[in-house]
Scaffold this active site. Structure first.
Site, mmCIF file in Angstrom:
data_model
loop_
_atom_site.group_PDB
_atom_site.id
_atom_site.type_symbol
_atom_site.label_atom_id
_atom_site.label_comp_id
_atom_site.label_asym_id
_atom_site.label_seq_id
_atom_site.Cartn_x
_atom_site.Cartn_y
_atom_site.Cartn_z
ATOM 1 N N MET A 195 0.741 -0.915 0.151
ATOM 2 C CA MET A 195 -0.077 -0.055 -0.029
ATOM 3 C C MET A 195 0.888 1.150 0.040
ATOM 4 O O MET A 195 0.504 2.476 0.333
ATOM 5 C CB MET A 195 -0.939 0.133 1.257
ATOM 6 N N HIS A 245 9.492 -3.434 3.301
ATOM 7 C CA HIS A 245 9.016 -3.893 1.969
ATOM 8 C C HIS A 245 10.337 -3.878 0.915
ATOM 9 O O HIS A 245 10.071 -4.929 0.116
ATOM 10 C CB HIS A 245 8.539 -2.365 1.171
ATOM 11 N N GLN A 259 -10.326 -2.588 2.935
ATOM 12 C CA GLN A 259 -9.665 -3.102 4.194
ATOM 13 C C GLN A 259 -9.529 -2.539 5.427
ATOM 14 O O GLN A 259 -9.283 -2.702 6.193
ATOM 15 C CB GLN A 259 -8.373 -4.021 3.784
ATOM 16 N N LYS A 306 5.150 -9.828 9.523
ATOM 17 C CA LYS A 306 4.535 -8.803 10.680
ATOM 18 C C LYS A 306 3.149 -9.017 10.737
ATOM 19 O O LYS A 306 2.537 -8.897 11.708
ATOM 20 C CB LYS A 306 5.118 -7.430 10.370
ATOM 21 N N GLN A 347 -2.267 -11.998 8.297
ATOM 22 C CA GLN A 347 -2.463 -11.789 6.964
ATOM 23 C C GLN A 347 -2.184 -12.898 6.214
ATOM 24 O O GLN A 347 -2.727 -13.578 4.986
ATOM 25 C CB GLN A 347 -2.039 -10.544 6.353
ATOM 26 N N VAL A 363 11.526 -6.855 9.453
ATOM 27 C CA VAL A 363 12.621 -6.127 9.483
ATOM 28 C C VAL A 363 12.519 -5.146 10.454
ATOM 29 O O VAL A 363 11.423 -4.512 10.692
ATOM 30 C CB VAL A 363 12.796 -5.464 8.113
HETATM 31 O O1 PAF Z 1 -0.024 -5.585 3.878
HETATM 32 C C1 PAF Z 1 -0.448 -4.763 3.081
HETATM 33 O O2 PAF Z 1 0.320 -3.848 2.962
HETATM 34 C C2 PAF Z 1 -1.719 -4.966 2.498
HETATM 35 O O3 PAF Z 1 -2.583 -5.506 3.101
HETATM 36 C C3 PAF Z 1 -1.745 -5.544 1.029
HETATM 37 C C4 PAF Z 1 -1.374 -7.076 1.267
HETATM 38 C C5 PAF Z 1 -1.021 -4.992 0.158
HETATM 39 C C6 PAF Z 1 -3.393 -5.563 0.711
HETATM 40 O O4 PAF Z 1 -3.613 -4.327 0.484
#
Ligand code: PAF
Length: 285
Positions: A28, A35, A59, A149, A153, A176
Site C-alpha cells: 500500500m 518492503h 480493508q 509482521k 494476513q 525487518v
Molecule cells: O500488507 C499490506 O500492505 C496490505 O494488506 C496488502 C497485502 C498490500 C493488501 O492491500
C-alpha cells in the site's frame, strides 16, 4: 523499471518478454526497508516482479485510518528505482482498475478471521482477500511475497490460495526491525515523537514473554505483557495471544501446546490513534 497504471498495460507488458516465474509484491506504498527486503527476495527468485502500490479502501474499517494512511508515490518510486530491474513493473492502479464494479464478495476463512486482528478490525480480512484476489487475477503471479509482521494476513492469504486452487506460492518474509527493535511499519511515521521513542517496549516485552514459558503459564505471561506495555500510560494493549501458525487458535494453557505445531506470540498495541502490531516465535520448552 516500468510504472503502469492500467490492467491492460500491465497484462500487455507481462506478455512481452514471456519470463517466469513472475513474482508479485503487493503493497500500500509508504515503503520502508521491510518492503525493500520483500522486493529483493522476490527479485532473487523471479526474473520479473510486479510491485503493486494501492491503498485498498475495502480493508479499512476506520475511515480516519484510511484518510491518514501515509501516501508518497514520488518517494516510493525513488526507493523502488534502487532495487528494481529494467523489466520489473510498478503497478499503481486507481480504484476503477481494481474494482470496476463494487466488490460484494464475502469470504469465509473459518477461525482465521474470528481471532486477534479480526476482532478489532471487523471486515479487514474480507477487504484484504478482495484486493489480493483481484491482484492475483490481474497479475497471475507464480509467487507472492508477504511480510510476517502481518502474521494473520499471511495465514488468511494462504487459505485464500488454498480455497481458490490457484497454486500461487505464498512466500513469507521475516520482520525487518529498526535499530531499536521496533518492527518496521508504514504507520511508524505517524507516531508522535514521545511514543516513537517508547515504542521499542513492544518488541522488548514480547521478547521477554517468549522466554517466560519455562517458568510461567500463559495467563501470567499475558498479565506481564499488559503490565509492561501499559506501564508508561502511552500505550494500551489490545491483545497478546499465543497461537499456532496454521489455525491461529489462541492458547489458554501451555499444556495445550503440541510438539508438531509452531507457535507465535502476537501483539497489537494502541499508541494514541495509531495501532501497532508485532509477533515473535515462541519455542516450546
Ligand atoms: O500488507 C499490506 O500492505 C496490505 O494488506 C496488502 C497485502 C498490500 C493488501 O492491500
Amino acid at each position: 523499471m516500468k510504472v503502469l497504471t492500467t490492467v491492460k498495460a500491465l497484462q500487455h507488458q507481462l506478455k512481452q518478454p514471456d519470463k517466469s516465474p513472475v513474482g508479485l509484491v503487493p503493497t500500500m506504498g509508504a515503503l520502508h526497508e521491510g518492503h525493500l527486503s520483500l522486493m529483493k527476495n522476490a527479485a532473487a527468485d523471479c526474473p520479473v516482479i510486479v510491485v503493486s502500490i494501492y491503498v485498498n479502501p475495502t480493508q479499512f474499517n476506520d475511515k480516519d485510518d484510511l484518510r491518514n494512511y501515509p501516501r508518497n508515490l514520488e518517494k516510493d518510486l525513488g526507493m523502488l528505482a534502487t532495487v528494481l530491474r529494467e523489466d520489473d513493473i510498478v503497478f499503481t492502479p486507481d480504484d476503477k482498475e481494481i474494482y470496476p464494479q463494487k466488490d460484494t464478495r464475502v469470504f469465509d476463512f473459518g477461525n482465521l478471521d474470528k481471532v486477534m486482528e479480526a476482532l478489532h478490525r471487523p471486515g479487514h480480512f474480507n477487504g484484504v482477500a478482495q484486493v489480493v484476489s483481484r491482484l492475483f487475477e490481474i497479475v497471475k503471479p507464480d509467487m507472492a511475497y508477504f511480510g510476517i509482521k502481518d502474521f494473520q494476513q499471511v495465514a488468511v492469504v494462504r487459505e485464500l490460495v488454498r480455497q481458490s486452487g490457484s497454486g500461487i506460492r505464498i512466500v513469507p518474509n521475516p520482520i525487518v526491525r529498526e535499530a531499536d527493535g521496533l518492527a518496521m511499519s508504514s504507520r511508524n511515521q505517524l507516531l508522535d515523537p514521545a511514543r516513537r521513542k517508547e515504542a521499542p517496549v513492544i518488541y522488548r516485552t514480547i521478547s521477554a514473554a517468549s522466554r517466560m514459558l519455562r517458568k510461567n503459564d500463559i495467563p501470567e505471561i499475558k498479565d506481564f505483557v499488559k503490565k509492561e506495555i501499559e506501564r508508561s500510560g502511552n500505550f494500551v494493549l489490545e491483545y497478546f495471544e499465543i497461537v499456532d501458525d496454521i489455525e491461529l487458535i489462541p492458547l489458554k494453557r501451555k499444556t495445550e501446546m503440541k510438539d508438531s505445531s509452531k507457535y507465535y506470540g502476537c501483539i497489537a498495541v494502541r499508541a494514541g490513534r495509531i495501532r501497532l502490531i508485532d509477533n515473535i516465535r515462541i519455542l516450546l520448552v
